[in-house]
Design an enzyme around this catalytic site. Structure first.
Site, mmCIF file in Angstrom:
data_model
loop_
_atom_site.group_PDB
_atom_site.id
_atom_site.type_symbol
_atom_site.label_atom_id
_atom_site.label_comp_id
_atom_site.label_asym_id
_atom_site.label_seq_id
_atom_site.Cartn_x
_atom_site.Cartn_y
_atom_site.Cartn_z
ATOM 1 N N GLY A 640 0.830 -1.308 -0.014
ATOM 2 C CA GLY A 640 0.060 0.042 0.093
ATOM 3 C C GLY A 640 0.814 1.400 0.144
ATOM 4 O O GLY A 640 1.978 1.198 -0.101
ATOM 5 N N GLY A 642 1.370 4.784 2.171
ATOM 6 C CA GLY A 642 1.131 5.782 3.208
ATOM 7 C C GLY A 642 1.477 7.241 2.712
ATOM 8 O O GLY A 642 1.860 7.519 1.608
ATOM 9 N N GLU A 643 1.378 8.093 3.893
ATOM 10 C CA GLU A 643 1.325 9.300 3.764
ATOM 11 C C GLU A 643 2.888 9.531 3.403
ATOM 12 O O GLU A 643 3.248 10.563 2.372
ATOM 13 C CB GLU A 643 1.217 10.133 5.127
ATOM 14 C CG GLU A 643 1.269 11.562 5.118
ATOM 15 C CD GLU A 643 1.564 12.219 6.423
ATOM 16 O OE1 GLU A 643 1.371 11.400 7.293
ATOM 17 O OE2 GLU A 643 1.725 13.331 6.578
ATOM 18 N N GLY A 717 -5.248 -6.629 6.536
ATOM 19 C CA GLY A 717 -5.098 -5.336 6.410
ATOM 20 C C GLY A 717 -5.999 -4.331 7.185
ATOM 21 O O GLY A 717 -6.596 -4.737 8.074
ATOM 22 N N SER A 718 -6.484 -3.229 6.569
ATOM 23 C CA SER A 718 -7.359 -2.225 7.383
ATOM 24 C C SER A 718 -9.069 -2.816 7.121
ATOM 25 O O SER A 718 -9.340 -3.252 6.336
ATOM 26 C CB SER A 718 -7.426 -0.954 6.765
ATOM 27 O OG SER A 718 -7.583 -1.038 5.186
ATOM 28 N N ASP A 758 -8.480 10.113 15.428
ATOM 29 C CA ASP A 758 -9.033 9.697 14.065
ATOM 30 C C ASP A 758 -9.248 8.224 14.173
ATOM 31 O O ASP A 758 -8.887 7.501 13.310
ATOM 32 C CB ASP A 758 -7.710 10.276 13.085
ATOM 33 C CG ASP A 758 -8.111 9.752 11.677
ATOM 34 O OD1 ASP A 758 -9.346 9.967 11.313
ATOM 35 O OD2 ASP A 758 -7.319 9.831 10.677
#
Ligand code: ACK
Length: 988
Positions: A640, A642-643, A717-718, A758
């Site tokens: 994936g 990420g930021e 995963g998420s 968050d």
């Protein structure tokens, strides 16, 4: 009278097929009776004698197989009974009866009268007796009817004249059993049946090992209730939180709670605890793995929980076991003295060899000498100085290589011996190493400066006031007040910061002496600490009788040229409460830290320390995250983005050489220093947590590029994408188990005073056992990273749909605002990843919430869960439940699943924005309800207009190939919505 017998149809070929099909039983089924494996005659009782008949046929191994057959189709008024022997239930409260049979359809039998039947009845009777009353006396009322059984398939004949046998299998269950056993009885009323096999079994959850706990074989509950099972830790493991799981009615384990951990000296390998090899150790059960002995220590044996120091090296009592063994420092170097009449300033350089520790301190021993300094023999006589001279800041335990000695006698020779010490000096038998300086004083000097301090005795707070440095020294940015308890061996000190010239320090212990120091930070940097003050708080009992305003006056010497002068120290009574430690708050306006020998020591009741508390953020990373050698990491694939860069999965080789699967976040090239800090802040936050429902940090790579953060790998995963992928596939208990895990993780975070800000399904990760863990702890994430975050009118960026109103309006983020977000996560879980408030705009969401609107219960949502969500969405944040209460509520629901049976609504969302509104074609409609994968199914089944789907039923969906129950429900309930819309249109 033609009596048909059908055993002749059971040709060997067919029997072979039957045997293979019949004898493979699942693991979680325990057979109580299996007619196929009976060694001899079944010996069941039949009545009347011309009814059921036991007939043997041979199976493929030529072993006789028992069947019972009846076929009195030509005669009316048949009532033929067949009864098994007593079937012991072996403690099972619910048993399953699997009947395999063939049944001829009446039409295939030439000339049979209308009385021919195509069904038979099955009954049971519970009993403690192995002997039952003869069947001829049977009273139907004593028997409980299980069902009337009909065939799905019946006997037919093929064109070639060969008869093909169609085997029917029917399974029924009987629950609530309590007696020793049961009899099964078959009643034929005139059909042509061959009972090929009868199997009676119960279900159990087979032995399982999870989270290092062993859960025994467990018989499932009597009705659909879950059976709660306590696990026992595997060998060499100990309980962290009581391990529990629930055995479901269909023999599956659900909702693992709690866990065991390997005890010190052992690490987890493939579900068991393995001893640390020699050269390795594991000090605490909470540590995940064995690690290499720290420098200057060794472990010769397996299972070491600590490593022994090499000769000449030591470990102080409070040194962590992970710290290298150390030794006393060498002597200080280059001592110099500056005599100013009867005062002398001594300075020296730190020892060449610190012994490997950061806690070097100095002691100065004073001797007064008469005679010629340095004279041989007895001509110089030295004696200890006694209490005459005054040492500033103090004589022993100096942290800086400098001391001012005043009040010496004029014209006197003194010898000062300076000794360097560290935390292990007292453990070493070797003689101390000292350096000495001889000085001779002259005239008495009266110019020494004294500062008057006023002190008011209190129990647990002190107010300090001071004057800032000369403006010429720069603008003061903030002051730093450091204090510690004087007689504490480990000298934990607390650092407080303020922008004002005074401060009240509270949470102190009554009757305790503290040392305070103050320094200023100007735009030119930090000044020196000056004016160390020693103050004792009042005893509680003294305070009760004394005058709280009583003031004493004392004099403290302050070195000349001080940046700060302490002017007034007053102690006020705040309360008689004792505080073991002071909690750090996340609010950077009021930051407090605890240090020990310059390393952060986490207090016993753990409190989260905000990385902003550190002047040097790299120190926070060093304190909370382990540095990993990059050579121990093998990156396998990108999973994936990420930021800050890619997220990969890979393997991490542990010091014990074992490899574990990890997730690796890396910082992309070309980052700024600020980005590096923000990236690593996630590691310094995550590294402070240790909980089964919080993602675990394995370590960081900071010494080479790219900089990486390594965490445990979460196979699924998420949570949001995981739920979307498995839409409708979990039981409600499994969903509640996921929610329970998230709530437990959040309870831990809130107890650490950490506010997540968050919390959303996209920030929860799921592992292979469906355990959910809270993740995403970066400092910048809420502002920058989260694609859901939007700018508010006040400028901040906030994930509106997940955020409590007070946090949106005036940025009041607390654990109570996390509870609001948690309610949204519950909604996401139950709706399998649906977007909260669907396609409503952020502005509409804010307005609707303000007007009292709340998300309706998702489809198939138990009423109690929706109520819990609504509680989380109370406008007044103090009315929302705490995470601990949420965990308890969910635990109660899991223990009592019947409380989840009542559903909030089964079909229509009352919201005007139901997803199907606006769909004009079948394709659009399926897309809108996220069932686009079935477009083909619908079109090939001929459903091309939206009107045509209005009357699609569950069985039609089955035929189309929409097999998943959850998907069927979703489609059917949406069809109900369409019907409602349709109805409205017609009326208009
Ligand atoms: O939904 P996913 O597969 O789960 O895609 C995102 C992606 O990386 C970007 O964040 C996945 N991810 C993040 N951390 C982990 C982890 N510890 N284990 C497995 N996947 C992870 C996340």
């Amino acid at each position: 009278m033609a009596l048909f017998r059908i055993y002749s149809f059971l040709a060997p070929f067919h029997i072979l097929v039957l045997c293979q099909a019949l004898r493979n039983y699942p693991d979680n089924e325990v057979t109580l009776l299996d007619s196929m494996s009976a060694p001899g005659d079944l010996g069941w009782e039949a009545y009347p004698p011309e009814g059921w008949e036991e007939i043997s046929v041979m199976d493929e191994r030529n072993i006789p197989m028992r069947t019972y057959q009846v076929c009195n189709v030509m005669e009316a008024n048949q009532n033929n009974w067949l009864r098994t022997g007593l079937i012991q239930r072996e403690g099972a409260q619910r048993v399953y009866v699997e009947i395999k049979f063939t049944l001829r359809d009446c039409n295939s039998l030439p000339g049979v009268p209308g009385t021919c039947k195509e069904t038979f009845n099955v009954y049971y009777h519970e009993s403690n007796n192995a002997v039952a009353a003869p069947l001829r006396h049977i009273r139907e009322s004593q028997y409980v009817k299980i069902d009337t059984i009909a065939a799905d398939e019946s006997f037919t004949q093929t064109d070639v004249g060969d008869r093909v046998m169609k085997l029917n299998t029917e399974v029924r269950d009987i629950s609530g059993l309590s007696k020793r056993g049961l009899y099964l009885a078959f009643q034929d009323l005139g059909a042509c049946i061959a009972l090929v096999s009868l199997r009676v079994f119960y279900k159990r959850c087979p032995l399982a090992v999870l989270n290092l706990a062993r859960f025994p074989d467990t018989v499932t509950g009597g009705d659909s209730a879950l059976v709660e099972v306590r696990g026992t830790c595997v060998e060499d493991a100990e309980e962290l939180e009581a391990p529990r799981m629930f055995c479901s009615a269909d023999g599956g384990w659900l909702v693992p709670i709690g866990r065991c951990v390997c005890r010190p000296g052992f690490e987890e390998v493939d579900g068991h605890c393995q001893p640390c090899r020699s050269g390795f150790y594991k000090a605490s059960a909470m540590d995940a793995y064995c690690v290499k002995c720290p420098p200057h220590s060794y472990s010769h044996q397996d299972k070491a929980s600590e490593c022994v120091c090499e000769r000449g090296f030591y470990r102080a009592e409070l040194d962590p076991r992970s710290m290298a063994c150390t030794r006393p420092p060498s002597a200080p170097g280059n001592p110099i003295s500056m005599v100013n009449e009867t005062a002398v300033t001594l300075e020296w350089s730190p020892p060449r060899e610190s012994g490997g520790r950061g806690d070097v301190s100095y002691s100065v021993h004073c001797r007064k000498c008469s005679g010629e300094p340095g004279a041989a023999g007895d001509s110089e006589k030295c004696v200890p100085c006694g209490s005459g001279p005054h040492f500033n800041p103090r004589q022993f335990g100096l942290t800086h290589p400098r001391v001012l000695v005043t009040e010496l006698q004029p014209h006197t020779n003194y010898t000062f011996s300076i000794e360097a010490l560290n935390g292990v000096s007292d453990l070493s038998p070797s003689p101390r190493q000292l350096v000495s300086v001889n000085v001779t004083t002259s005239q008495t000097d009266k110019s020494q400066m004294s500062v008057i301090l006023k002190e008011r005795k209190g129990t647990d707070s002190v107010t300090l006031a001071w004057q800032g440095p000369e403006p010429s020294d720069g603008t003061v940015v903030e002051y730093e007040v450091t204090y510690y308890e004087k007689n504490q061996q480990d000298q934990n000190y607390t650092v407080l910061k303020t922008k004002s010239n005074s401060m009240t320090v509270d949470g102190l212990k009554p009757g305790t002496t503290y040392i305070f120091r103050i320094r200023a930070r100007t735009d030119g940097g930090y000044g020196n600490y000056r004016g160390e003050i020693e103050l004792e708080t009042s005893h509680e009992d003294m305070l009760a009788v004394g005058d709280p305003n009583q003031q004493t006056i004392l004099a403290i010497s302050v070195a000349g040229g001080a940046v700060l002068l302490v002017l007034l120290v007053a102690c006020f009574v705040v309360s008689g409460r004792r505080c073991g430690y002071i909690k750090a708050k996340q609010d950077p306006e009021e930051e407090k830290m605890q240090f020990q020998h310059g390393r952060v020591k986490l207090p016993e009741t753990r409190t989260y320390i905000h990385p902003h508390t550190y002047e040097d953020p790299n120190q926070a990373v060093r304190d909370f995250a382990k540095e990993i050698e990059v050579s121990n990491i093998r990156i396998e694939r990108v999973i994936g983005a990420g930021e800050f860069g890619e997220v990969c999965s890979g393997r991490l080789r542990l010091p014990s050489k074992r490899e574990i699967q990890v997730a690796i976040k890396s910082l992309k090239a070309g980052y700024s220093e600020q980005q590096r800090r923000d990236f690593l802040s996630e590691a310094s936050i995550m590294g402070q947590f240790d909980h089964p429902n919080i993602i675990r940090l394995e370590g960081v790579v900071t010494r080479c590029k790219p900089v990486m953060i390594v965490t445990e790998y979460m196979e699924n995963g998420s949570l949001d994408s995981f739920l979307k992928k498995h839409d409708g596939q979990f039981t409600v208990i499994q969903l509640v188990g996921m929610m329970r895990g998230i709530a437990a993780g959040m309870q831990y975070l809130s107890e650490m005073n950490y506010v997540h800000r968050d919390l959303a399904a996209r920030n929860i990760l799921v592992n292979g056992n469906l355990v959910c863990k809270v993740s995403d702890f970066g400092l910048s994430r809420v502002l920058e990273d989260d694609p859901e975050a939007a700018y508010t009118t006040r400028g901040g960026k906030i994930p509106i749909r997940w955020t409590a109103p007070e946090a949106i309006t005036y940025r009041k983020f607390t654990s109570a605002s996390d509870v609001w977000s948690y309610g949204i996560v519950m909604w996401e879980v139950i709706s399998y990843g649906e977007r909260p408030y669907w396609e409503m705009s952020n502005q509409d969401v804010i307005k609707a919430i303000d007007e009292g609107y709340r998300l309706p219960a998702p489809m198939d949502c138990p009423v109690v869960l929706h109520q819990l969500m609504l509680d989380c969405w109370e406008k007044n944040r103090s009315d929302r439940p705490k995470f601990g209460q949420i965990v308890n509520t969910l635990d109660r629901l899991i223990r009592n699943p019947s409380s989840l049976k009542q559903l909030a609504n089964t079909a229509v969302w009352e919201d005007p924005v139901t997803p199907e509104a606006g769909a004009s074609t079948v394709e659009d409609w399926l897309d809108l309800i996220k069932m686009g994968q079935y477009k083909e199914h619908f079109s090939s089944a001929g459903y091309v207009t939206l009107d045509s789907v209005l009357y699609v039923s569950a069985s039609e969906l089955d035929k189309m190939g929409v097999a998943l129950a959850g998907h069927q429900k979703k489609i059917l309930s949406s069809i109900q919505c369409l019907q409602t819309q349709h109805g409205t249109q017609v009326q208009v």
